[in-house]
Design a protein around this motif. Structure first.
Motif, short mmCIF file in Angstrom:
data_model
loop_
_atom_site.label_atom_id
_atom_site.label_comp_id
_atom_site.label_asym_id
_atom_site.label_seq_id
_atom_site.Cartn_x
_atom_site.Cartn_y
_atom_site.Cartn_z
N MET A 1 0.90 -1.12 0.02
CA MET A 1 -0.05 -0.27 0.15
C MET A 1 0.95 1.03 -0.06
O MET A 1 1.76 1.25 0.84
N PRO A 2 0.88 2.08 -1.16
CA PRO A 2 1.41 3.28 -1.10
C PRO A 2 1.15 4.44 -0.02
O PRO A 2 0.08 4.51 0.58
N VAL A 3 2.12 5.20 0.51
CA VAL A 3 1.87 6.34 1.36
C VAL A 3 1.65 7.64 0.68
O VAL A 3 2.42 7.92 -0.08
N LEU A 4 0.38 8.08 0.85
CA LEU A 4 -0.19 8.98 0.19
C LEU A 4 -0.06 10.58 0.72
O LEU A 4 -0.42 11.72 0.15
N LEU A 32 -10.46 3.69 -2.75
CA LEU A 32 -11.79 3.03 -3.46
C LEU A 32 -11.44 2.98 -4.91
O LEU A 32 -11.81 1.78 -5.44
N ALA A 33 -11.10 4.00 -5.58
CA ALA A 33 -10.81 4.23 -7.13
C ALA A 33 -9.84 3.23 -7.24
O ALA A 33 -9.86 2.74 -8.55
N HIS A 34 -8.87 2.80 -6.71
CA HIS A 34 -7.81 1.83 -7.09
C HIS A 34 -8.12 0.24 -6.42
O HIS A 34 -7.10 -0.35 -6.37
N GLY A 35 -9.20 0.21 -6.06
CA GLY A 35 -9.57 -0.94 -5.50
C GLY A 35 -9.22 -1.71 -4.25
O GLY A 35 -8.96 -2.96 -3.94
N VAL A 36 -8.73 -0.75 -3.55
CA VAL A 36 -8.37 -1.31 -2.32
C VAL A 36 -8.98 -1.11 -1.06
O VAL A 36 -8.85 -1.31 0.19
N LEU A 37 -10.37 -0.56 -1.13
CA LEU A 37 -11.30 -0.44 -0.07
C LEU A 37 -12.71 -1.22 -0.43
O LEU A 37 -12.87 -1.41 -1.74
N HIS A 38 -13.47 -2.04 0.33
CA HIS A 38 -14.63 -2.65 -0.11
C HIS A 38 -15.61 -1.27 -0.05
O HIS A 38 -16.21 -1.13 0.89
N GLY A 39 -16.23 -1.06 -1.36
CA GLY A 39 -17.07 0.04 -1.44
C GLY A 39 -18.47 -0.40 -0.91
O GLY A 39 -19.35 0.34 -0.65
N ASP A 40 -18.88 -1.76 -0.79
CA ASP A 40 -20.11 -2.26 -0.27
C ASP A 40 -20.07 -2.20 1.35
O ASP A 40 -21.41 -2.54 1.66
N ALA A 41 -19.16 -1.98 2.08
CA ALA A 41 -19.15 -2.17 3.48
C ALA A 41 -19.93 -0.79 3.87
O ALA A 41 -19.95 0.11 3.40
N ILE A 44 -21.60 4.24 9.24
CA ILE A 44 -22.43 4.55 10.43
C ILE A 44 -23.59 5.51 9.99
O ILE A 44 -24.50 5.24 10.59
N THR A 45 -23.65 5.74 8.74
CA THR A 45 -24.82 6.36 8.17
C THR A 45 -25.97 5.73 7.68
O THR A 45 -27.02 6.17 7.39
N GLY A 46 -25.52 4.35 7.71
CA GLY A 46 -26.59 3.32 7.03
C GLY A 46 -26.20 3.32 5.30
O GLY A 46 -26.63 2.31 4.81
N GLN A 47 -25.29 4.11 5.05
CA GLN A 47 -24.90 4.13 3.51
C GLN A 47 -23.70 3.24 3.24
O GLN A 47 -22.75 3.08 4.27
N THR A 48 -23.54 2.80 2.06
CA THR A 48 -22.12 2.06 1.78
C THR A 48 -21.15 3.04 1.68
O THR A 48 -21.28 4.25 1.55
N VAL A 49 -19.94 2.44 1.77
CA VAL A 49 -18.66 3.49 1.48
C VAL A 49 -18.72 4.09 0.12
O VAL A 49 -18.38 5.47 0.08
N THR A 50 -19.15 3.30 -0.88
CA THR A 50 -19.22 3.92 -2.31
C THR A 50 -20.14 5.11 -2.37
O THR A 50 -20.25 6.11 -2.93
N GLU A 51 -21.20 4.94 -1.52
CA GLU A 51 -22.48 5.80 -1.62
C GLU A 51 -21.98 7.45 -0.85
O GLU A 51 -22.18 8.33 -1.32
N VAL A 52 -21.37 7.07 0.33
CA VAL A 52 -20.84 8.06 1.09
C VAL A 52 -19.81 8.95 0.39
O VAL A 52 -19.58 10.47 0.39
N LEU A 53 -19.00 8.19 -0.47
CA LEU A 53 -17.75 8.95 -1.34
C LEU A 53 -18.34 9.27 -2.77
O LEU A 53 -17.44 9.73 -3.60
#
Length: 257
Positions: A1-4, A32-41, A44-53
């Motif tokens: 994982m790169p340091v950003l 997320l855009a580079h496939g290293v986060l689970h977007g469907d997780a 706390i808002t009830g939305q997925t990571v993809t929806e929040v972002l």
């Protein structure tokens, strides 16, 4: 994982600068855009990571230097590596920056506590090529997963930082330097393989291959496990005794649910 992110103490900027540059949402969207986060997780808002972002751009703004784009990181690889093997089936954490060698195979020097290890280091009983094993310092064994900064600092003070490995079911700080592996799980107090290491056994730390290995036949490990008995708890009353009884593995966050 790169340091950003270029952040103190080793970088130039602080948390308020990160916030102005887009903050954690911006960093998460890059990941997320580079496939290293689970977007469907779920968040706390009830939305997925993809929806929040969904309204956050996939690349950081060009008018700031705090958050780097994926293809121009501060470092190509982060400073931590997760190791697994028969010595840490649930995983362990190695710090990989600041020293040349990322692997060592050597004889185990086994200690049942931080204090006994410190005595051996200061008495100059640890030699180049040794792999120090400090056990019964995990969440249950410590109890509380004590920090092993003193032994690691003493190893550096003896000039052994690049030639001695250290493995513990305890933890270490950001100031730690050398071939140090912590958070070994399962820990010794619950019968993890780190509890079955004998003095002189061959042990391998290989951060390049993600390996933490006790070089002993499986049959011998099984024999040792059958003979192993847990030590008496360090506390039998009070909050520390209650904590040791309830706490989970370091691999699960050492929580007390």
């Amino acid at each position: 994982m790169p340091v950003l992110c270029d952040l103190k103490p080793s970088g130039r900027y602080v948390a308020t600068d990160l916030h102005r540059a887009g903050g954690i949402p911006q960093v998460m969207k890059i990941l997320l855009a580079h496939g290293v986060l689970h977007g469907d997780a779920l968040t706390i808002t009830g939305q997925t990571v993809t929806e929040v972002l969904q309204d956050v751009p996939a690349e950081p703004r060009k008018d700031q230097e705090v958050i780097r784009p994926w293809n121009n990181p501060i470092y190509a690889q982060g400073h931590l590596a997760i190791l697994k093997g028969n010595l840490a089936p649930e995983g362990a954490v190695a710090k990989t920056t600041g020293f040349m060698a990322h692997k060592i195979t050597g004889p185990a020097r086994v200690f049942e506590s931080e204090e006994s290890c410190m005595e051996a280091i200061l008495a100059q009983k640890i030699k180049p090529g040794d792999v120090v094993v400090i056990r019964y310092e995990g969440p249950k064994g410590g109890p509380g997963m004590r920090e092993m900064l003193s032994p690691t600092s003493a190893i550096i003070g003896e000039g052994l930082g690049d030639s001695v490995g250290l493995i513990t079911d305890g933890r270490f700080s950001g100031a730690t330097y050398g071939m140090v592996v912590g958070h070994v799980a399962p820990e010794a107090a619950v019968g993890g393989v780190i509890a079955l290491v004998n003095e002189g056994d061959s042990v391998t730390i290989d951060a390049e291959q993600g390996l933490l290995q006790l070089n002993v036949p499986d049959e011998e490990i099984t024999r040792r496990r059958a003979a192993w008995q847990p030590p008496a708890p360090r506390y039998t009353r009070g909050v520390l005794a209650k904590y040791a009884k309830l706490v989970s593995s370091a691999s699960k966050g050492a929580v007390t649910d």
